[in-house]
Design an enzyme around this catalytic site. Structure first.
Site: not given
Ligand code: PLP
Length: 398
Positions: A203
């Protein structure tokens, strides 16, 4: 200050930086000596679970966002779950959500007890949830709408906020991609009841794992803070500081805590986030300039949107979706360029097809079959960018 690189382990590690055989990764993480020092100092402190660095990170992130409260957690998925619970989503409640997103946006609705109702995007050229389709999906059971800012480009969040206000619905923003992105001068993640961010390792602000819920609502913040740590009325750090040993558990919570080494890493990386995002914008503008001469491509979003986006990923859409699979293989095998897919449609995954059959979203399905995500990271070189564009042009002209 010299950079200490912690890159992806690739089969060609050991080749020189400029070698044409070196795999160009879809993303790459750079860790500075300041990052390493911040983590090492935290480890030496002997306090590793949530404590003062987490609090400092929350304070700084909330300041940079312009939100009243920030609750750091173990992932964005955890933040989504806490946001839906704090919004009162439960059994029988429908939440309108894009299918053109990462599965976690929808999965967390189901974990909260609710039902995701999938909305289409506008088009592959504008892959954000279509407010008119959202409006058409509202029923007496609808409780909330989710805006996801794809790639750090603003969804029609002002329009969705107006719609939610008119219909008495809650707006939640999935701003996983969007630190520092804005619309109308206001930061993404501050339009809804809660906005959630991801610090997963690919990210814009990366710490391996981590997430955050931002809100201006004191009750939402209190609910998330409580549930992230078993709903205990007093945490370990409070007790370590000399607070009373006794605590109660007035609700059911989770262990969604972040820890101090990651909070320290996030604090260190937050200091250069503006620069990192600016580099991403420069590279994105350059990509867009170079790619406009490549036939067979649709480049989503407008040039004007780059200045206010966090430029998390560089998506391109193929005019001929039938080429998606073989083009990705050719890029990887013949040109040593790694790509990704942002995103397969959530409603087409096995678990969702089984639970919610019969969903048809033509624009989402077209985008999912047309999209290829090109390498982009803040320290990407122009030489590597030229290699990516050259490879794509060669394959599309073949
Ligand atoms: C749009 C979106 N929402 C939620 C998530 C979930 O994030 P995490 O991996 O930190 O739980 C991601 C992760 O890639 C994402 O791209």
């Amino acid at each position: 200050m010299p950079w200490s690189r912690i890159g992806l382990e690739t089969p060609s590690m050991g080749a020189t930086e400029t070698s044409p055989d070196r795999l160009i990764p879809v993303f790459d993480l750079e860790v500075t000596s300041e990052d390493l020092d911040a983590v090492a100092e935290t480890l030496r402190s002997g306090w590793l679970t949530m404590g003062p660095r987490t609090l400092e990170f929350e304070t700084k992130f909330a300041q940079s966002l312009g939100s009243q409260y920030a609750v750091a957690v173990s992932s964005c998925t955890a933040a989504l779950h806490l946001a839906y619970l704090a919004a009162g989503i439960g059994v029988g409640d429908e939440v309108i959500v894009p299918s053109y997103t990462m599965a976690a946006t929808a999965a967390a609705i189901v974990h909260a007890g609710g039902t995701p109702v999938f909305a289409d995007i506008v088009s592959p050229a504008l892959p954000m949830v279509d407010p008119s389709h959202v409006e058409g999906l509202i029923t007496p059971r609808t409780k909330a709408v989710v805006a996801m800012h794809f790639g750090g480009y603003a969804a029609a969040v002002e329009e969705l906020a107006d719609l939610c206000a008119r219909c008495g619905l809650v707006l939640i923003e999935d701003a996983a991609h969007s630190p520092l992105a804005t619309v109308g001068g206001r930061r993404l993640g501050t339009f809804g009841l809660a906005g959630v961010f991801s610090f997963f390792s690919n990210k814009v602000l990366a710490a391996g794992e981590g997430g955050l819920l931002a809100t201006d609502d004191a009750d939402v913040a209190a609910s998330a803070r409580s549930r992230r740590s078993h709903a205990m009325t007093r945490g370990s750090w409070d007790r370590h500081q000399g607070g009373p040993e006794h605590y109660d558990v007035p609700a059911l919570g989770f262990n969604y805590r972040i820890d101090e080494p990651r909070a320290a890493l996030l604090l260190s990386r937050l200091r250069r986030l503006e620069d990192d995002v600016e580099h991403r914008r420069v590279l994105t503008r350059r990509y867009r300039r170079l790619l406009q001469d490549v036939p067979g491509l649709i480049i989503p979003f407008g040039d004007d949107a780059v200045a206010t986006s966090s430029c998390y990923v560089m998506p391109v859409m193929l005019e001929d979706p039938s080429r998606q699979g073989d083009l990705r293989v050719a890029l990887r095998e013949q040109h040593r360029v790694q790509t990704s897919l942002f995103y397969p449609a959530v409603h087409e995954f096995t678990a969702y097809r089984a639970r919610y059959p019969g969903v048809s979203l033509p624009m989402t399905e077209l985008a999912a079959r047309s999209e290829i995500t090109l390498p982009l990271f803040s320290h990407m070189s122009e030489t590597d960018q030229d290699r990516v564009v050259g490879a794509l042009a060669q394959e599309l002209q073949a």
